[in-house]
Scaffold this motif. Structure first.
Motif, mmCIF file in Angstrom:
data_model
loop_
_atom_site.group_PDB
_atom_site.id
_atom_site.type_symbol
_atom_site.label_atom_id
_atom_site.label_comp_id
_atom_site.label_asym_id
_atom_site.label_seq_id
_atom_site.Cartn_x
_atom_site.Cartn_y
_atom_site.Cartn_z
ATOM 1 N N THR A 467 -36.331 -15.560 0.203
ATOM 2 C CA THR A 467 -37.118 -16.198 -0.861
ATOM 3 C C THR A 467 -37.447 -15.225 -1.985
ATOM 4 O OG1 THR A 467 -38.077 -17.731 0.749
ATOM 5 C CG2 THR A 467 -39.242 -17.475 -1.349
ATOM 6 N N SER A 468 -37.752 -14.002 -1.648
ATOM 7 C CA SER A 468 -38.148 -13.014 -2.653
ATOM 8 C C SER A 468 -37.026 -12.659 -3.602
ATOM 9 C CB SER A 468 -38.659 -11.748 -1.963
ATOM 10 O OG SER A 468 -37.627 -11.177 -1.158
ATOM 11 N N LEU A 469 -35.783 -13.001 -3.264
ATOM 12 C CA LEU A 469 -34.637 -12.657 -4.106
ATOM 13 C C LEU A 469 -33.948 -13.895 -4.678
ATOM 14 C CD1 LEU A 469 -33.050 -9.791 -1.954
ATOM 15 C CD2 LEU A 469 -34.585 -9.580 -3.922
#
Length: 581
Positions: A467-469
């Motif tokens: 999710t962070s990328l």
């Protein structure tokens, strides 16, 4: 009390009798109720009114004896607007007692960024449409008694009309029109308000040497004499006065407009003000240039309401004002219209997204291809339809640091206008609105591998993008690209929703398309979100993974049998039948 809406206009004179109002068959819709001394709030519904058509609302009240001897507290003209860009959240109302010099009116409009036009009309005055109001047609008073192109917001707004030369005992009409500032051709809303100017009673002072005659005929000549009165009776008449006209010089025309322009000419137009009792005979148009030191020179005198001034210097600003003349004299001048002999610039060129991610958006543009003959003053940046800044540089940034409430994955709409001496926002030349999502394409996949191959397809595997990328917007899936000829030319095979287990995703290409077996293909995979899926702004193409080039094939089948032929010393001849590849 009867409150009814009829077809027509108040000036038709068909609704000034009690019997006409009580005839329900003539009304489009109505409300009939018993009333007392409490303020009544009435909603009339079921009218089926047509936009842009005129109607009249009539309110009639009488006592319960029903002798048709009541009164008409309201006979109001109505127009159902079409699609409007601004309207009143509080209708115009009188703030203080009207006096001959003027009156103060207050209202509240809905739009955050709006424009206002307002004027006063004679007691029997009316309006046709918003163009009638914008031109100040039939308006009274000098230029301080009318308003044009005034910027307003959605806060309570006072209007101070003065220099109006109102007669005591007369009821004038104030017209206020508002529209949104973004579109000069849009439809707004207008409201008409009665302005009663009270008389000064002579009962309190019988020796008052002043009298206001309200029963006069506009434009006619009138003569008067005076008789004194004492306790013995009425004395002889004074000599007859000189002839007096029930008229005055015309009011000031509304703010002139520039109807069309070239690089060396301007066409100035205006509308007739109120003639105030005598027919307007001609107009006088005056002009001042920067070289004139503020001195105005007459450039036209005649009956027309337009004039084209030619032989102007391109790029130079000129000032125009106009006055009307009747047989009584010349009226006050209009407000001053400033304009230059040039054209509006072309739109800012190549409006585009420079950079963006989940924390910022930066847009940029190039200077207009042509400035229209006048230097560019600056660029006006709008965000979500609201003016954000006026600047000279050709890029604009919003971010979580500069813009309160900035949110990732939200869509923001930008528009840029360009101003010069004749193009002023909100009526300036603007780009088309551009909507930009605060996000970027998901990160590139670095670990694409071939998990297995078969004649029916190839199984690809890669590490799932966390999710962070994912670029600030939710991942919508993975796009699989194929090079069918191993030539370096990739095309989209399809959008995959792969199965992901323990952060590893895989998909069989057969789920997207059955490929001819026995050939070599090259594949790439890219994660996509709302930004990269269609890439409408051509700034966030999907980030392609590494390339793998397997064959769409199975290992060969084993021979069905093996046998020996012609064994002899030192060698054995081994044979088998052909097998599937």
């Amino acid at each position: 009390a009867w409150a009814r809406i009829f077809n027509g206009h108040s000036s038709d004179g068909e609704w000034d009798t009690a019997s006409a109002v009580k005839n329900e068959t003539l009304a489009r819709c109505s409300d009939l109720r018993n009333v007392d001394l409490v303020t009544q709030n009435v909603q009339i519904r079921g009218c089926d009114l047509t936009p842009n058509q005129r109607y009249v609302l009539v309110v009639y009240v009488e006592d319960d004896l029903g002798q048709n001897d009541g009164m008409f507290p309201a006979v109001l003209d109505l127009m159902v607007p079409g699609l409007v860009t601004n309207y009143f959240t509080r209708f115009p109302e009188i703030v203080d007692t009207p006096v001959p010099d003027g009156v103060t009116v207050r209202f509240t409009a809905n739009a955050v960024s709006g424009l206002l036009w307002a004027m006063l009309l004679e007691p029997d005055g009316g309006v046709r449409d918003h163009a009638f109001i914008k031109h100040g047609e039939n308006s009274i008073g000098n230029s301080n008694c009318k308003f044009a192109e005034i910027r307003i917001g959605n806060a309570p707004t006072p209007l101070h009309f003065h220099g109006c030369a109102l007669a005591r005992g007369q009821t004038y009409r104030a017209v206020v029109y508002v529209q949104d500032s973004g579109d000069p051709e849009s439809n707004g809303a207008f409201h008409i308000l009665d302005i009663p100017v009270p008389t000064v009673s002579s009962v309190e002072d019988p020796l008052l040497k002043e009298y206001v005659d309200l029963d006069v005929q506009n434009g006619a000549d009138h003569k008067y004499h005076v008789r004194p009165v004492n306790a013995m009776g009425v004395g002889p008449a004074s000599p007859e006065s000189s002839s007096t006209h029930a008229a005055s010089p015309p009011g000031a025309p509304g703010l002139p407009i520039v109807a069309f322009r070239t690089l060396t000419s301007l066409n100035i137009q205006w509308s007739p003000p109120s003639p105030l009792g005598k027919q307007i005979e001609r107009y006088r148009l005056f002009m001042s240039s920067p070289d004139d030191g503020g001195v105005y020179t007459e450039v036209y005198s005649g009956p027309d309401t337009s004039f084209t001034k030619a032989s102007l210097v391109t790029g130079m600003a000129y000032h125009f004002r106009v006055s009307a003349v009747n047989s009584i004299g010349e009226g006050p001048p209009s407000s001053i219209r400033e304009s230059a002999a040039c054209l509006a610039p072309s739109v800012p060129a190549d409006f585009r997204v420079k950079t963006r991610d989940e924390f910022h958006i930066r847009v940029e543009w190039d200077a207009p291809v042509t400035d229209g003959g006048c230097p560019v003053y600056g660029y006006v940046v709008y965000l979500g339809g609201e003016l954000m800044t006026v600047q000279n540089h050709t890029d604009f940034l919003i971010s979580s640091k500069t813009h309160q409430g900035f949110m990732r994955a939200e869509s923001y709409t930008f528009q840029v206008g360009v101003e010069n001496a004749v193009s002023f926002c909100p009526f300036c030349t603007k780009t088309e609105p551009m909507s930009v999502v605060a996000a970027e394409s998901p990160v590139k996949i670095e670990t694409l591998e071939v998990s297995s191959t078969s004649a029916s397809g190839v199984v690809l595997a890669w590490a799932h993008i966390p999710t962070s990328l994912q670029g600030g917007a939710p991942l919508l899936g993975y796009e699989v690209y194929i090079d069918r000829l191993v030539s370096g030319n990739f095309e989209l095979l399809g959008l995959a929703s792969p199965s992901c287990l323990e952060h590893v995703c895989s998909i069989n290409t057969a789920a997207l398309e059955t490929l001819p077996a026995g050939r070599q293909y090259c594949f790439r995979v890219a994660g996509v979100n709302v930004v990269a899926l269609d890439n409408p702004l051509n700034d966030q193409a999907p980030k392609m993974s590494n390339t793998v080039c397997p064959y769409a094939a199975d290992p060969p089948m084993p021979p069905a049998a093996v046998y020996f032929a012609y064994p002899r010393p030192g060698e054995i001849d081994v044979r088998w039948p052909p097998t599937a590849d």
